[in-house]
Design a protein around this motif. Structure first.
Motif, PDB file in Angstrom:
ATOM      1  N   THR A  63       0.998  -1.111  -0.094  1.00  0.00           N
ATOM      2  CA  THR A  63       0.127  -0.043   0.027  1.00  0.00           C
ATOM      3  C   THR A  63       0.839   1.175   0.089  1.00  0.00           C
ATOM      4  N   LYS A  64       0.478   2.233  -0.606  1.00  0.00           N
ATOM      5  CA  LYS A  64       1.253   3.662  -0.765  1.00  0.00           C
ATOM      6  C   LYS A  64       0.146   4.560  -0.320  1.00  0.00           C
ATOM      7  N   GLN A  65       0.537   5.395   0.594  1.00  0.00           N
ATOM      8  CA  GLN A  65      -0.288   6.257   1.212  1.00  0.00           C
ATOM      9  C   GLN A  65      -0.386   7.717   0.002  1.00  0.00           C
ATOM     10  N   LEU A  66      -1.510   7.869  -0.203  1.00  0.00           N
ATOM     11  CA  LEU A  66      -1.661   9.011  -1.105  1.00  0.00           C
ATOM     12  C   LEU A  66      -1.542  10.192  -0.225  1.00  0.00           C
ATOM     13  N   GLN A  67      -0.516  11.236  -0.749  1.00  0.00           N
ATOM     14  CA  GLN A  67      -0.246  12.350  -0.057  1.00  0.00           C
ATOM     15  C   GLN A  67      -0.382  13.534  -1.022  1.00  0.00           C
ATOM     16  N   ILE A  68      -0.747  14.627  -0.416  1.00  0.00           N
ATOM     17  CA  ILE A  68      -0.348  15.832  -1.110  1.00  0.00           C
ATOM     18  C   ILE A  68       1.097  16.383  -0.973  1.00  0.00           C
ATOM     19  N   ARG A  69       1.665  16.854  -2.098  1.00  0.00           N
ATOM     20  CA  ARG A  69       3.173  17.071  -1.875  1.00  0.00           C
ATOM     21  C   ARG A  69       3.556  18.541  -1.187  1.00  0.00           C
ATOM     22  N   ARG A  70       4.506  18.630  -0.801  1.00  0.00           N
ATOM     23  CA  ARG A  70       5.040  19.436  -0.031  1.00  0.00           C
ATOM     24  C   ARG A  70       4.908  20.973  -0.391  1.00  0.00           C
ATOM     25  N   ASP A  71       4.635  20.994  -1.855  1.00  0.00           N
ATOM     26  CA  ASP A  71       4.259  22.462  -2.420  1.00  0.00           C
ATOM     27  C   ASP A  71       2.944  22.562  -2.392  1.00  0.00           C
ATOM     28  N   GLY A  72       1.980  21.674  -1.872  1.00  0.00           N
ATOM     29  CA  GLY A  72       0.542  21.791  -1.583  1.00  0.00           C
ATOM     30  C   GLY A  72      -0.332  21.449  -3.070  1.00  0.00           C
TER      31      GLY A  72
ATOM     32  N   LYS B 293     -16.194  16.524   9.053  1.00  0.00           N
ATOM     33  CA  LYS B 293     -15.608  17.070  10.558  1.00  0.00           C
ATOM     34  C   LYS B 293     -14.095  17.263  10.297  1.00  0.00           C
ATOM     35  N   HIS B 294     -13.617  16.732   9.177  1.00  0.00           N
ATOM     36  CA  HIS B 294     -12.292  16.826   8.967  1.00  0.00           C
ATOM     37  C   HIS B 294     -11.668  17.766   7.928  1.00  0.00           C
ATOM     38  N   ILE B 295     -12.645  18.369   7.214  1.00  0.00           N
ATOM     39  CA  ILE B 295     -12.621  19.214   6.086  1.00  0.00           C
ATOM     40  C   ILE B 295     -12.031  20.521   6.593  1.00  0.00           C
ATOM     41  N   ALA B 296     -11.041  21.192   5.821  1.00  0.00           N
ATOM     42  CA  ALA B 296     -10.602  22.335   6.263  1.00  0.00           C
ATOM     43  C   ALA B 296     -11.570  23.452   5.369  1.00  0.00           C
ATOM     44  N   LYS B 297     -12.544  24.200   6.144  1.00  0.00           N
ATOM     45  CA  LYS B 297     -13.647  24.807   5.373  1.00  0.00           C
ATOM     46  C   LYS B 297     -12.962  25.924   4.578  1.00  0.00           C
ATOM     47  N   ASP B 298     -11.840  26.357   5.000  1.00  0.00           N
ATOM     48  CA  ASP B 298     -11.408  27.623   4.349  1.00  0.00           C
ATOM     49  C   ASP B 298     -10.441  27.205   3.093  1.00  0.00           C
TER      50      ASP B 298
ATOM     51  N   GLY C  82     -18.074  -0.124  -5.492  1.00  0.00           N
ATOM     52  CA  GLY C  82     -17.094   0.702  -5.471  1.00  0.00           C
ATOM     53  C   GLY C  82     -17.383   2.022  -5.472  1.00  0.00           C
ATOM     54  N   ASN C  83     -18.279   2.275  -4.379  1.00  0.00           N
ATOM     55  CA  ASN C  83     -18.651   3.576  -4.018  1.00  0.00           C
ATOM     56  C   ASN C  83     -17.863   3.846  -2.833  1.00  0.00           C
ATOM     57  N   TYR C  84     -16.968   4.979  -3.039  1.00  0.00           N
ATOM     58  CA  TYR C  84     -15.974   5.184  -1.738  1.00  0.00           C
ATOM     59  C   TYR C  84     -15.506   6.850  -1.814  1.00  0.00           C
ATOM     60  N   ILE C  85     -14.882   6.844  -0.966  1.00  0.00           N
ATOM     61  CA  ILE C  85     -14.290   8.382  -0.707  1.00  0.00           C
ATOM     62  C   ILE C  85     -12.731   8.277  -0.230  1.00  0.00           C
ATOM     63  N   LEU C  86     -11.915   9.213  -0.781  1.00  0.00           N
ATOM     64  CA  LEU C  86     -10.542   9.440  -0.411  1.00  0.00           C
ATOM     65  C   LEU C  86     -10.374  10.808   0.217  1.00  0.00           C
ATOM     66  N   GLN C  87      -9.655  10.836   1.358  1.00  0.00           N
ATOM     67  CA  GLN C  87      -9.687  12.353   1.852  1.00  0.00           C
ATOM     68  C   GLN C  87      -7.999  12.490   2.164  1.00  0.00           C
ATOM     69  N   LEU C  88      -7.491  13.686   1.717  1.00  0.00           N
ATOM     70  CA  LEU C  88      -6.015  13.612   2.038  1.00  0.00           C
ATOM     71  C   LEU C  88      -6.013  15.415   2.568  1.00  0.00           C
ATOM     72  N   GLN C  89      -4.941  15.092   3.526  1.00  0.00           N
ATOM     73  CA  GLN C  89      -4.547  16.341   3.975  1.00  0.00           C
ATOM     74  C   GLN C  89      -2.695  16.745   3.788  1.00  0.00           C
TER      75      GLN C  89
ATOM     76  N   THR D  77      -7.685  19.064   2.969  1.00  0.00           N
ATOM     77  CA  THR D  77      -7.871  20.012   1.917  1.00  0.00           C
ATOM     78  C   THR D  77      -8.267  19.483   0.535  1.00  0.00           C
ATOM     79  N   ILE D  78      -8.259  18.072   0.473  1.00  0.00           N
ATOM     80  CA  ILE D  78      -8.879  17.536  -0.633  1.00  0.00           C
ATOM     81  C   ILE D  78      -9.719  16.293  -0.539  1.00  0.00           C
ATOM     82  N   THR D  79     -10.691  16.324  -1.108  1.00  0.00           N
ATOM     83  CA  THR D  79     -11.786  15.172  -0.910  1.00  0.00           C
ATOM     84  C   THR D  79     -12.101  14.727  -2.260  1.00  0.00           C
ATOM     85  N   LEU D  80     -12.059  13.170  -2.683  1.00  0.00           N
ATOM     86  CA  LEU D  80     -12.347  12.673  -3.992  1.00  0.00           C
ATOM     87  C   LEU D  80     -13.216  11.648  -3.557  1.00  0.00           C
ATOM     88  N   TYR D  81     -14.410  11.758  -4.343  1.00  0.00           N
ATOM     89  CA  TYR D  81     -15.854  10.820  -4.377  1.00  0.00           C
ATOM     90  C   TYR D  81     -15.596   9.942  -5.639  1.00  0.00           C
TER      91      TYR D  81
END
Length: 576
Positions: A232-241, A428-433, A371-378, A386-390
């Protein structure tokens, strides 16, 4: 003169079939290995540990398995309705009561699923776990053999398994302590271009296992004492955002190299899958994405009747080999081969770097989909996502054809399920702004036809890209656009229509949402409409600027981007 009426003849026929089915069920299961449930699991583990230590095998995991028997079945079938099988050969029948039989349900002859009447042939093998040896009498396990090699070369101690295929077996002890000496798993793959990117699997294409409709090749794994590597490989946002996604839509792979459909521009001797693979690999090497999303019709089911996994492994090989995390949804053709949606999903979820998952509500009866699922990344410095994928399963063909002919739709229950998960977990985990969101599905929703503005009827909604074929959205609208609005989705992307690759800014809901097509990528699917070159769409998220950008690349000009556009700026979907 008719002696019995049609009604009684049908009853007799059904009764005969039931008796026949019971007879063969009893015949095939009477030799099944009994399961020993008498011992407590903890006791079994302790016995196994002691046994391993006694035999100097303490470095092995008790759950490791190895092959102790191989065999083949010959069957007679009537279409897909009836198949009667018998064991034609097995190397070491009834080797141990704890052995588990595994049937490779792939017809070597390529008759089943193709012919109304015919002979099919399958291979099977029995496995035994190291742990189970501890509860086997010493006299028994000292005589047990395990498969060491399978080849087309006959050796002194080899058994002939299939015509000109020979199996060599060795005593389990002391050979069990040797890494990569005893085979632990087997598979058969079809087509001269088949590949096996699964780590540890060895695909031997130096000789053909069987020559049926397509050449078949043996793939196998050896037993080794190392613990299973975490693939498994954790999906991550890059350091540059930033996060870059490559969308692969409508690849339409086959067993074998496949035939090109509507190739443009035309070339001599086009081979669909090899050409598409070169395109995919070129894009992956240029873009170096963080995530690849397959948006349905990865394989052309009708061309995968002999084996869906052979085609699917070709599709996934480029991302697995590059260790790129990937997500996937099913289209309307994937399940038409040898595996249904559920079995395809089980196979896919277990592959390396897969982010695909099946929800607790998923079903295999088309009522909810698979295959109905959600991926959420910080980000690396953010505590909130800061990113949610449906991801939604849009099914295949309408089951209400007389009322709503054509293609199926994402059900109201699926939309409601995503709302529930959003409310109870993800919101609850979403950065609203500082949040961006996308949704992926295969069949477009009806709003992909919203060329005319709903809020300003005299105006056209902004559109970027090509609209070449009629949009094949379902005739029924399940109200998904309002759920997408509720979830805060900024853009959606789908496949299905190979010759449409536009993005349109829909204003049907309270906030505008970009609705995009990926555009057909595979040479095995239709194109046409005056000539349509295969293309691949890319998305890039920039969480620091709260922006999403998209562009495409053509097969014939990989290094050139086209239709580059920012679809979200400052967290708001807009048109610049």
């Amino acid at each position: 003169m008719r002696i019995l009426s049609k009604k009684y003849l049908r009853v007799l026929l059904y009764l005969a079939l039931a008796i026949s089915g019971l007879f063969w069920y009893r015949r095939l299961t009477m030799y099944a290995h009994p399961v020993d449930d008498a011992k407590d699991q903890d006791t079994k583990k302790q016995l196994a540990k002691t046994w391993l230590q006694t035999n100097n095998l303490e470095h092995w995991s008790g759950s490791k398995i190895f092959v102790v028997n191989v065999g083949r079945k010959k069957c007679y079938h009537v279409g897909k309705l009836l198949e009667r099988c018998f064991i034609e050969y097995e190397m070491a029948p009834h080797t141990a009561k704890h052995a588990e039989r595994k049937l490779i349900s792939k017809d070597l002859r390529g008759s089943y699923g193709f012919n109304w009447f015919g002979v099919s042939e399958y291979v099977f093998y029995d496995t035994l776990s190291i742990e189970s040896l501890s509860s086997t009498d010493e006299e028994v396990y000292s005589q047990l053999v395990a498969v060491h090699s399978i080849s087309n070369k006959k050796t002194l101690n080899a058994f002939e398994w299939i015509d000109n295929v020979f199996v060599e077996a060795v005593r389990i002890l002391p050979n069990l302590s040797i890494d990569n000496y005893i085979i632990s798993n087997l598979d058969i793959l079809f087509g001269e271009d088949c590949v096996d990117p699964r780590p540890g699997w060895q695909l031997n294409k130096s000789w053909s296992f069987s020559k049926g409709r397509f050449p078949s090749f043996l793939s196998y794994k050896y037993l080794d004492h190392t613990e299973k590597e975490d693939y498994t490989k954790q999906l991550q946002i890059r350091r540059d955002g930033k996060l870059k996604i490559v969308q692969l839509a409508d690849l339409h792979f086959s067993v074998g190299k496949g035939e090109c459909e509507d190739e443009f521009p035309a070339s001599d001797n086009c081979e669909a899958d090899p050409k598409t693979l070169r395109f995919i690999e070129g894009i992956l090497d240029i873009e170096e994405p963080d995530l690849v999303v397959f948006t349905g019709d990865q394989i052309m089911g009708q061309r995968c009747v002999q084996d869906s996994t052979s085609a699917l492994l070709k599709v996934l090989a480029p991302v697995i080999e590059r260790k790129i995390p990937w997500a996937l949804i099913w289209g309307n053709h994937d399940h038409e081969g040898s595996l249904d949606r559920w079995k395809l999903s089980e196979f896919t979820a277990a592959l390396p770097y897969s982010l695909f998952s099946m929800s607790a509500r998923d079903t295999n009866d088309n009522s909810f989909g698979v295959g109905n699922y959600i991926l959420q990344l910080q980000g690396s410095t953010e505590e909130k996502a800061t990113i949610t994928l449906y991801f939604f399963d849009s099914h295949s063909y309408s089951r209400s054809g007389k009322i709503y002919p054509g293609y199926d739709w994402i059900k109201e229950a699926q939309w409601e399920y995503m709302r529930e998960r959003y409310d109870n977990e993800y919101s609850k985990h979403i950065a609203k702004d500082a949040h961006l969101s996308m949704a992926f599905f295969h069949i477009p929703i009806p709003e992909y036809l919203s060329f005319q503005s709903k809020k300003n009827p005299n105006e056209q909604n902004p559109k970027v890209g090509t609209f070449k074929e009629g949009v094949t959205a379902p005739k029924y609208n399940s109200g998904g656009i309002f759920t997408l609005d509720y979830l805060g989705v900024d853009a959606t992307s789908c496949g299905h229509d190979h010759c449409n690759d536009y993005c349109i800014l829909d204003d049907s809901s309270s906030r505008k949402i970009w609705l995009c097509f990926g555009g057909g990528s595979g040479e095995g699917g239709y194109a046409g409409y005056g000539g349509t070159e295969r293309r691949i769409r890319i998305y890039e998220f920039d969480t620091k600027e709260r922006a999403i950008y998209t562009w495409k690349r053509l097969n014939g000009s990989l290094k050139e981007k086209f239709d580059y556009q920012p679809i979200v700026s400052g967290g708001v979907p807009n048109f610049e």
